[in-house]
Design a protein around this motif. Structure first.
Motif, PDB file in Angstrom:
ATOM      1  N   GLY A 108     -30.366  13.250   9.179  1.00 43.47           N
ATOM      2  CA  GLY A 108     -29.805  13.831  10.395  1.00 43.47           C
ATOM      3  C   GLY A 108     -28.481  13.219  10.802  1.00 43.47           C
ATOM      4  N   ILE A 109     -27.900  12.358   9.967  1.00 40.81           N
ATOM      5  CA  ILE A 109     -26.596  11.770  10.261  1.00 40.81           C
ATOM      6  C   ILE A 109     -25.519  12.827  10.070  1.00 40.81           C
ATOM      7  CG2 ILE A 109     -24.882  10.064   9.492  1.00 40.81           C
ATOM      8  CD1 ILE A 109     -27.236   8.296   8.619  1.00 40.81           C
ATOM      9  N   THR A 110     -24.648  12.976  11.042  1.00 43.57           N
ATOM     10  CA  THR A 110     -23.537  13.905  10.924  1.00 43.57           C
ATOM     11  C   THR A 110     -22.515  13.337   9.951  1.00 43.57           C
ATOM     12  OG1 THR A 110     -23.879  14.603  13.210  1.00 43.57           O
ATOM     13  CG2 THR A 110     -21.769  15.172  12.201  1.00 43.57           C
ATOM     14  N   CYS A 140     -25.745  14.769   2.806  1.00 44.18           N
ATOM     15  CA  CYS A 140     -25.012  13.784   3.605  1.00 44.18           C
ATOM     16  C   CYS A 140     -24.508  12.659   2.726  1.00 44.18           C
ATOM     17  CB  CYS A 140     -25.913  13.231   4.708  1.00 44.18           C
ATOM     18  SG  CYS A 140     -25.080  12.059   5.810  1.00 44.18           S
ATOM     19  N   ASN A 141     -23.193  12.577   2.580  1.00 43.32           N
ATOM     20  CA  ASN A 141     -22.585  11.491   1.814  1.00 43.32           C
ATOM     21  C   ASN A 141     -22.709  10.153   2.526  1.00 43.32           C
ATOM     22  OD1 ASN A 141     -21.313  12.938  -0.524  1.00 43.32           O
ATOM     23  ND2 ASN A 141     -20.280  14.036   1.135  1.00 43.32           N
ATOM     24  N   LEU A 142     -22.490  10.154   3.838  1.00 46.61           N
ATOM     25  CA  LEU A 142     -22.455   8.901   4.588  1.00 46.61           C
ATOM     26  C   LEU A 142     -23.809   8.189   4.568  1.00 46.61           C
ATOM     27  CD1 LEU A 142     -20.638   7.071   6.299  1.00 46.61           C
ATOM     28  CD2 LEU A 142     -21.378   8.358   8.325  1.00 46.61           C
ATOM     29  N   ALA A 143     -24.883   8.938   4.368  1.00 47.83           N
ATOM     30  CA  ALA A 143     -26.205   8.312   4.301  1.00 47.83           C
ATOM     31  C   ALA A 143     -26.273   7.258   3.210  1.00 47.83           C
ATOM     32  CB  ALA A 143     -27.268   9.385   4.063  1.00 47.83           C
ATOM     33  N   PHE A 144     -25.490   7.433   2.142  1.00 50.25           N
ATOM     34  CA  PHE A 144     -25.541   6.467   1.054  1.00 50.25           C
ATOM     35  C   PHE A 144     -24.798   5.177   1.394  1.00 50.25           C
ATOM     36  CE2 PHE A 144     -27.337  10.093  -0.781  1.00 50.25           C
ATOM     37  CZ  PHE A 144     -28.119   9.657  -1.837  1.00 50.25           C
ATOM     38  N   PRO A 205     -20.199   4.617  -1.693  1.00 46.64           N
ATOM     39  CA  PRO A 205     -21.416   4.519  -2.506  1.00 46.64           C
ATOM     40  C   PRO A 205     -22.101   5.865  -2.735  1.00 46.64           C
ATOM     41  CG  PRO A 205     -21.823   3.682  -0.312  1.00 46.64           C
ATOM     42  CD  PRO A 205     -20.349   3.940  -0.384  1.00 46.64           C
ATOM     43  N   GLY A 206     -21.594   6.914  -2.091  1.00 46.19           N
ATOM     44  CA  GLY A 206     -22.118   8.251  -2.360  1.00 46.19           C
ATOM     45  C   GLY A 206     -21.235   9.080  -3.255  1.00 46.19           C
ATOM     46  N   ALA A 207     -20.007   8.604  -3.552  1.00 49.58           N
ATOM     47  CA  ALA A 207     -19.081   9.468  -4.291  1.00 49.58           C
ATOM     48  C   ALA A 207     -17.941   8.728  -4.972  1.00 49.58           C
ATOM     49  CB  ALA A 207     -18.487  10.513  -3.338  1.00 49.58           C
ATOM     50  N   GLY A 208     -17.917   7.409  -4.959  1.00 42.71           N
ATOM     51  CA  GLY A 208     -16.700   6.692  -5.325  1.00 42.71           C
ATOM     52  C   GLY A 208     -16.626   6.100  -6.714  1.00 42.71           C
ATOM     53  N   LEU A 209     -17.654   6.238  -7.537  1.00 44.40           N
ATOM     54  CA  LEU A 209     -17.622   5.591  -8.852  1.00 44.40           C
ATOM     55  C   LEU A 209     -16.715   6.308  -9.842  1.00 44.40           C
ATOM     56  CD1 LEU A 209     -21.306   4.542  -9.634  1.00 44.40           C
ATOM     57  CD2 LEU A 209     -19.329   3.016  -9.391  1.00 44.40           C
ATOM     58  N   PHE A 210     -16.173   5.519 -10.770  1.00 39.76           N
ATOM     59  CA  PHE A 210     -15.523   6.012 -11.977  1.00 39.76           C
ATOM     60  C   PHE A 210     -16.368   5.559 -13.161  1.00 39.76           C
ATOM     61  CE2 PHE A 210     -12.200   5.346  -8.840  1.00 39.76           C
ATOM     62  CZ  PHE A 210     -11.403   6.489  -8.963  1.00 39.76           C
ATOM     63  N   GLY A 211     -16.363   6.369 -14.212  1.00 39.63           N
ATOM     64  CA  GLY A 211     -17.120   5.971 -15.383  1.00 39.63           C
ATOM     65  C   GLY A 211     -16.808   6.841 -16.570  1.00 39.63           C
ATOM     66  N   THR A 212     -17.342   6.462 -17.712  1.00 41.74           N
ATOM     67  CA  THR A 212     -17.168   7.191 -18.960  1.00 41.74           C
ATOM     68  C   THR A 212     -18.483   7.851 -19.354  1.00 41.74           C
ATOM     69  OG1 THR A 212     -17.832   5.368 -20.404  1.00 41.74           O
ATOM     70  CG2 THR A 212     -15.520   5.423 -19.692  1.00 41.74           C
ATOM     71  N   ALA A 213     -18.400   8.730 -20.347  1.00 46.09           N
ATOM     72  CA  ALA A 213     -19.617   9.341 -20.868  1.00 46.09           C
ATOM     73  C   ALA A 213     -20.551   8.274 -21.427  1.00 46.09           C
ATOM     74  CB  ALA A 213     -19.260  10.365 -21.943  1.00 46.09           C
ATOM     75  N   THR A 214     -19.999   7.276 -22.102  1.00 46.41           N
ATOM     76  CA  THR A 214     -20.820   6.205 -22.662  1.00 46.41           C
ATOM     77  C   THR A 214     -21.598   5.480 -21.581  1.00 46.41           C
ATOM     78  OG1 THR A 214     -19.366   5.890 -24.561  1.00 46.41           O
ATOM     79  CG2 THR A 214     -20.740   4.017 -23.925  1.00 46.41           C
ATOM     80  N   ASP A 215     -20.970   5.230 -20.426  1.00 45.20           N
ATOM     81  CA  ASP A 215     -21.662   4.558 -19.329  1.00 45.20           C
ATOM     82  C   ASP A 215     -22.896   5.334 -18.898  1.00 45.20           C
ATOM     83  OD1 ASP A 215     -19.725   2.502 -19.130  1.00 45.20           O
ATOM     84  OD2 ASP A 215     -18.447   3.792 -17.902  1.00 45.20           O
ATOM     85  N   LEU A 216     -22.716   6.612 -18.640  1.00 48.07           N
ATOM     86  CA  LEU A 216     -23.826   7.423 -18.140  1.00 48.07           C
ATOM     87  C   LEU A 216     -24.886   7.647 -19.209  1.00 48.07           C
ATOM     88  CD1 LEU A 216     -21.824  10.025 -16.029  1.00 48.07           C
ATOM     89  CD2 LEU A 216     -23.082   8.035 -15.203  1.00 48.07           C
ATOM     90  N   LEU A 217     -24.473   7.781 -20.461  1.00 43.08           N
ATOM     91  CA  LEU A 217     -25.438   7.944 -21.542  1.00 43.08           C
ATOM     92  C   LEU A 217     -26.244   6.668 -21.768  1.00 43.08           C
ATOM     93  CD1 LEU A 217     -23.233   9.940 -24.073  1.00 43.08           C
ATOM     94  CD2 LEU A 217     -25.131  10.849 -22.718  1.00 43.08           C
TER      95      LEU A 217
END
Length: 325
Positions: A108-110, A140-144, A205-217
């Protein structure tokens, strides 16, 4: 390295048809990374398999995994109130916002603009109240930021340090909130006014990461293995359990709607999908990270254009192609 196959053909098609300028597709299994291919070029830069991309909301399940490590240590529960970690939060609210609410979009956070100039912790304490916690679902992004604050409070270490520890434990060494890895430029033509540089300065923390395919795999491989290197199997199972199926949604987003667990999303259009128990997360910049456990597959698609579904990029096609790969 494969150059054909349903999933590879799907990724190539997105570039060939001009929907996105570049695309990196990766597939992994419990055995490890099986394939990574790159297509296209952008402003003269040829896409490469080790390129960094802005992950946007693919950040959310990684943040959730980080926070749930504190639950495993007995320092938090899903019922812990946000106000315990952030005393200035919710002074005008009569309800209680818990960690579970934060990670499942039921707080419920705006939500303010994601590129707002107010520091995120300050924005959290100033945030308005859209609905009673738990009664509805609204993205809600801010919730993170609230969840990250709870991890810091419980773990007595900066949240980013905790997340990087998760990354190191799972072989995802390139994950970072720093924009100095030469990531592909994000195209924002369809969203006038969005300031990507300002957004990334927030280290969201809801949208700010950078990464590569290798990281996520690499991270996906450990999740498919249920190795416990990210979180323990019982925790991972709890995170994949839908918590929004019977709760009304407030949404302006197009279909298909997705159910939410703890950080992870699950497609709601199950009748259109070949695989079951799919979970993962899309990102606003066209990024995709999904696990298909019955097929022993993790798939990553990285690109750099906002609102790709509006351009014809269909995640259902991708997931069915991966199930057949």
């Amino acid at each position: 390295m494969a150059t054909t196959g349903p999933a590879v053909d799907w990724a190539r098609k997105q570039v060939d048809r001009g929907r996105v300028p570049v695309g990196v597709l990766g597939i992994a299994s419990r055995q490890g990374i099986e394939d990574i291919v790159a297509f296209g070029s952008d402003a003269g830069r040829q896409a490469a398999t080790d390129d960094h991309f802005a992950l946007f909301s693919v950040t959310k399940p990684i943040t959730a995994l980080t926070v749930m490590r504190q639950v495993e240590l007995g320092r938090l529960t899903l019922g812990t109130p946000l106000s315990a970690a952030v005393p200035g939060f919710g002074a005008d609210r009569t309800d209680t916002v818990t960690l579970e609410h934060l990670l499942s979009h039921r707080s419920g956070i705006t939500d303010p603009d994601i590129d707002g100039g107010t520091p995120l912790r300050e924005a959290l304490t100033q945030a308005g109240h859209t609905f009673y916690a738990g009664s509805l679902v609204q993205y809600c992004n801010l919730a993170f930021e609230g969840a990250a604050a709870m991890a810091e409070w419980a773990g007595e270490l900066p949240f980013e340090q905790q997340l990087l520890a998760l990354a190191a434990d799972t072989g995802a060494h390139g994950l970072t909130f720093d924009a100095d890895r030469n990531p592909h430029t994000v195209h924002v033509d369809s969203t006038p006014g969005l300031n990507v540089e300002t957004m990334h300065k927030n280290r969201h923390p809801g949208a700010g990461l950078f990464g590569t395919a290798t990281d996520l795999l690499s991270l996906g491989t450990e999740l498919l293995r249920d190795s416990g290197k990210a979180v323990q199997p019982a925790t991972y199972a709890a995170m994949r359990r839908p918590r929004t199926k019977d709760v009304p949604f407030i949404s302006v987003l197009p279909s298909p709607r997705r159910h939410t667990g703890l950080g992870f999303q699950m497609p709601a259009n199950e009748s259109e999908l070949s695989a079951r128990e799919i979970h993962g997360h899309p990102g606003w910049s066209g990024t995709e990270w999904w696990m298909l456990p019955e097929q022993d597959r993790c798939v990553v698609f990285l690109t750099n254009v906002l609102d790709t579904p509006d351009l014809g990029v269909d995640t259902t096609e991708l997931l069915n192609a991966v199930a057949a790969s």
